[in-house]
Scaffold this motif. Structure first.
Motif, PDB file in Angstrom:
ATOM      1  N   LEU A  49       0.828  -1.203   0.000  1.00  0.00           N
ATOM      2  CA  LEU A  49       0.000   0.000   0.000  1.00  0.00           C
ATOM      3  C   LEU A  49       0.867   1.261   0.000  1.00  0.00           C
ATOM      4  CD1 LEU A  49      -2.792   1.300   0.145  1.00  0.00           C
ATOM      5  CD2 LEU A  49      -2.693   1.081   2.635  1.00  0.00           C
ATOM      6  N   ALA A  50       1.931   1.238   0.793  1.00  0.00           N
ATOM      7  CA  ALA A  50       2.839   2.384   0.826  1.00  0.00           C
ATOM      8  C   ALA A  50       3.501   2.590  -0.532  1.00  0.00           C
ATOM      9  CB  ALA A  50       3.891   2.183   1.912  1.00  0.00           C
ATOM     10  N   SER A  51       3.874   1.487  -1.180  1.00  0.00           N
ATOM     11  CA  SER A  51       4.495   1.575  -2.501  1.00  0.00           C
ATOM     12  C   SER A  51       3.509   2.123  -3.531  1.00  0.00           C
ATOM     13  CB  SER A  51       5.001   0.193  -2.926  1.00  0.00           C
ATOM     14  OG  SER A  51       5.577   0.234  -4.220  1.00  0.00           O
ATOM     15  N   ALA A  52       2.240   1.673  -3.461  1.00  0.00           N
ATOM     16  CA  ALA A  52       1.221   2.161  -4.392  1.00  0.00           C
ATOM     17  C   ALA A  52       0.956   3.647  -4.190  1.00  0.00           C
ATOM     18  CB  ALA A  52      -0.073   1.361  -4.211  1.00  0.00           C
ATOM     19  N   ARG A  53       0.914   4.063  -2.939  1.00  0.00           N
ATOM     20  CA  ARG A  53       0.679   5.483  -2.654  1.00  0.00           C
ATOM     21  C   ARG A  53       1.847   6.341  -3.123  1.00  0.00           C
ATOM     22  NH1 ARG A  53      -1.328   8.017   3.156  1.00  0.00           N
ATOM     23  NH2 ARG A  53      -1.984  10.030   2.313  1.00  0.00           N
ATOM     24  N   HIS A  54       3.049   5.804  -3.030  1.00  0.00           N
ATOM     25  CA  HIS A  54       4.229   6.542  -3.483  1.00  0.00           C
ATOM     26  C   HIS A  54       4.207   6.718  -4.996  1.00  0.00           C
ATOM     27  CE1 HIS A  54       8.386   7.899  -3.707  1.00  0.00           C
ATOM     28  NE2 HIS A  54       8.616   6.961  -4.627  1.00  0.00           N
ATOM     29  N   SER A  55       3.819   5.662  -5.726  1.00  0.00           N
ATOM     30  CA  SER A  55       3.827   5.725  -7.188  1.00  0.00           C
ATOM     31  C   SER A  55       2.631   6.482  -7.759  1.00  0.00           C
ATOM     32  CB  SER A  55       3.866   4.306  -7.772  1.00  0.00           C
ATOM     33  OG  SER A  55       2.710   3.573  -7.386  1.00  0.00           O
ATOM     34  N   MET A  56       1.462   6.394  -7.110  1.00  0.00           N
ATOM     35  CA  MET A  56       0.253   7.033  -7.630  1.00  0.00           C
ATOM     36  C   MET A  56       0.040   8.429  -7.052  1.00  0.00           C
ATOM     37  SD  MET A  56      -2.367   3.764  -7.536  1.00  0.00           S
ATOM     38  CE  MET A  56      -3.749   4.771  -8.087  1.00  0.00           C
ATOM     39  N   GLN A 150     -12.972 -11.208 -10.391  1.00  0.00           N
ATOM     40  CA  GLN A 150     -11.997 -10.200 -10.797  1.00  0.00           C
ATOM     41  C   GLN A 150     -12.674  -8.869 -11.110  1.00  0.00           C
ATOM     42  OE1 GLN A 150      -8.893 -10.735 -10.472  1.00  0.00           O
ATOM     43  NE2 GLN A 150      -8.978 -12.939 -10.121  1.00  0.00           N
ATOM     44  N   GLN A 151     -13.857  -8.927 -11.722  1.00  0.00           N
ATOM     45  CA  GLN A 151     -14.602  -7.698 -12.011  1.00  0.00           C
ATOM     46  C   GLN A 151     -15.028  -7.008 -10.727  1.00  0.00           C
ATOM     47  OE1 GLN A 151     -17.818  -8.773 -14.588  1.00  0.00           O
ATOM     48  NE2 GLN A 151     -16.481  -9.419 -16.273  1.00  0.00           N
ATOM     49  N   ALA A 152     -15.447  -7.796  -9.745  1.00  0.00           N
ATOM     50  CA  ALA A 152     -15.857  -7.214  -8.460  1.00  0.00           C
ATOM     51  C   ALA A 152     -14.677  -6.539  -7.782  1.00  0.00           C
ATOM     52  CB  ALA A 152     -16.445  -8.302  -7.560  1.00  0.00           C
ATOM     53  N   ARG A 153     -13.512  -7.170  -7.856  1.00  0.00           N
ATOM     54  CA  ARG A 153     -12.321  -6.564  -7.280  1.00  0.00           C
ATOM     55  C   ARG A 153     -11.972  -5.259  -7.986  1.00  0.00           C
ATOM     56  NH1 ARG A 153      -9.064 -12.168  -7.222  1.00  0.00           N
ATOM     57  NH2 ARG A 153      -9.553 -12.891  -5.116  1.00  0.00           N
ATOM     58  N   VAL A 164      -4.770   1.921 -12.070  1.00  0.00           N
ATOM     59  CA  VAL A 164      -4.222   1.826 -10.716  1.00  0.00           C
ATOM     60  C   VAL A 164      -2.912   1.051 -10.760  1.00  0.00           C
ATOM     61  CG1 VAL A 164      -6.480   1.956  -9.629  1.00  0.00           C
ATOM     62  CG2 VAL A 164      -5.512  -0.272 -10.198  1.00  0.00           C
ATOM     63  N   SER A 165      -2.093   1.294  -9.790  1.00  0.00           N
ATOM     64  CA  SER A 165      -0.804   0.624  -9.701  1.00  0.00           C
ATOM     65  C   SER A 165      -0.990  -0.869  -9.424  1.00  0.00           C
ATOM     66  CB  SER A 165       0.026   1.264  -8.590  1.00  0.00           C
ATOM     67  OG  SER A 165       1.175   0.488  -8.312  1.00  0.00           O
ATOM     68  N   PRO A 166      -0.167  -1.715 -10.043  1.00  0.00           N
ATOM     69  CA  PRO A 166      -0.226  -3.155  -9.718  1.00  0.00           C
ATOM     70  C   PRO A 166      -0.016  -3.409  -8.230  1.00  0.00           C
ATOM     71  CG  PRO A 166       1.112  -2.793 -11.687  1.00  0.00           C
ATOM     72  CD  PRO A 166       0.808  -1.442 -11.118  1.00  0.00           C
ATOM     73  N   LYS A 167       0.722  -2.507  -7.568  1.00  0.00           N
ATOM     74  CA  LYS A 167       0.937  -2.649  -6.138  1.00  0.00           C
ATOM     75  C   LYS A 167      -0.371  -2.492  -5.360  1.00  0.00           C
ATOM     76  CE  LYS A 167       5.358  -3.395  -5.690  1.00  0.00           C
ATOM     77  NZ  LYS A 167       5.878  -4.613  -5.006  1.00  0.00           N
ATOM     78  N   LEU A 168      -1.282  -1.671  -5.885  1.00  0.00           N
ATOM     79  CA  LEU A 168      -2.568  -1.491  -5.220  1.00  0.00           C
ATOM     80  C   LEU A 168      -3.407  -2.758  -5.342  1.00  0.00           C
ATOM     81  CD1 LEU A 168      -4.105   0.625  -3.610  1.00  0.00           C
ATOM     82  CD2 LEU A 168      -5.168   1.395  -5.731  1.00  0.00           C
ATOM     83  N   ARG A 169      -3.321  -3.402  -6.501  1.00  0.00           N
ATOM     84  CA  ARG A 169      -4.031  -4.674  -6.670  1.00  0.00           C
ATOM     85  C   ARG A 169      -3.422  -5.750  -5.769  1.00  0.00           C
ATOM     86  NH1 ARG A 169      -7.326  -4.059 -10.992  1.00  0.00           N
ATOM     87  NH2 ARG A 169      -6.751  -2.469 -12.539  1.00  0.00           N
ATOM     88  N   ALA A 170      -2.095  -5.718  -5.633  1.00  0.00           N
ATOM     89  CA  ALA A 170      -1.435  -6.666  -4.740  1.00  0.00           C
ATOM     90  C   ALA A 170      -1.837  -6.408  -3.297  1.00  0.00           C
ATOM     91  CB  ALA A 170       0.081  -6.564  -4.903  1.00  0.00           C
ATOM     92  N   THR A 171      -2.019  -5.118  -2.953  1.00  0.00           N
ATOM     93  CA  THR A 171      -2.473  -4.766  -1.607  1.00  0.00           C
ATOM     94  C   THR A 171      -3.837  -5.363  -1.327  1.00  0.00           C
ATOM     95  OG1 THR A 171      -1.255  -2.682  -1.678  1.00  0.00           O
ATOM     96  CG2 THR A 171      -3.038  -2.844  -0.076  1.00  0.00           C
ATOM     97  N   GLN A 172      -4.727  -5.252  -2.298  1.00  0.00           N
ATOM     98  CA  GLN A 172      -6.074  -5.799  -2.152  1.00  0.00           C
ATOM     99  C   GLN A 172      -6.021  -7.301  -1.899  1.00  0.00           C
ATOM    100  OE1 GLN A 172      -8.522  -6.003  -5.720  1.00  0.00           O
ATOM    101  NE2 GLN A 172     -10.258  -5.152  -4.585  1.00  0.00           N
TER     102      GLN A 172
END
Length: 207
Positions: A49-56, A150-153, A164-172
């Motif tokens: 999540l921290a990585s996604a916030r940094h990139s986005m 996957q659509q719901a996610r 969205v960043s792939p890191k955000l999807r990984a966070t989910q």
């Protein structure tokens, strides 16, 4: 003859006591392994999540973007109504069991049925088929990989923008696994307490 019968009864009693103690130790071991796995999964989720916030950017990944409108829960927790004196309660996680407000209002029954995909992770009562510790260590998720899941996610992440960043999807995914582990831990803890009560009864009976 009487001595033989008494000896058999004592043997059976000792075997039952040993079985209760083994159940307690097994539940304790599984509980500790799951707690360690949960800690690792949560740590990984926060780092992603921290990585996604940094990139986005902090403006795009913020709690101010959360959808606070009333909507149907897509994940629910079910508890079996059992006699806790006989067996521990069973917690079951059902995921993606309801569609969002727009689909509910449209009344598209077929699509709603397609959205139903309860994820029911194994409990301590099914450890013979797939040990919980093994699933926790491998990071396997009981969530169905079907397209509607996957659509719901993706819909849940749409509040953060189109791309969205792939890191955000990984966070989910990480926090999703953590939620599953919490339910597993609840089941193991219930089994642990039940086994502890049985051991305590055996100790009192021996005195």
């Amino acid at each position: 003859m009487q001595i033989s019968e008494n000896s058999t009864e004592l043997t059976d009693k000792f075997m039952e006591v040993d079985h209760h103690v083994l159940n307690f130790l097994d539940s304790m071991d599984t509980y500790l392994i799951l707690m360690d796995s949960l800690s690792s999964t949560l740590r990984q989720g926060w780092l992603e999540l921290a990585s996604a916030r940094h990139s986005m950017g902090a403006a795009r990944v913020s709690s101010t973007l959360f959808n606070l409108k009333s909507h149907h829960a897509s994940t629910t927790l079910e508890i079996d109504d059992v006699d806790t004196n006989v067996e521990p309660p069973l917690f079951t996680l059902c995921k993606w069991v309801a569609s969002d407000d727009s689909e509910m209002n449209n009344g598209d029954a077929n699509r709603k049925d397609d959205e139903l995909s309860p994820a029911k992770p194994e409990t301590p009562r099914a450890r013979d088929e797939e040990p919980q510790a093994r699933r926790a260590e491998s990071g396997a998720s009981p969530v169905s990989p079907d397209g509607h899941v996957q659509q719901a996610r993706s819909r849940l992440l749409s509040m953060f923008g189109t791309l969205v960043s792939p890191k955000l999807r990984a966070t989910q995914t990480s926090f999703e696994k953590a939620m599953e582990m919490l339910v597993e831990i609840s089941n193991v803890r219930a089994s642990l307490l039940h086994a502890h009560n049985q051991v305590q009864k055996d100790v009192k009976a021996a005195k």
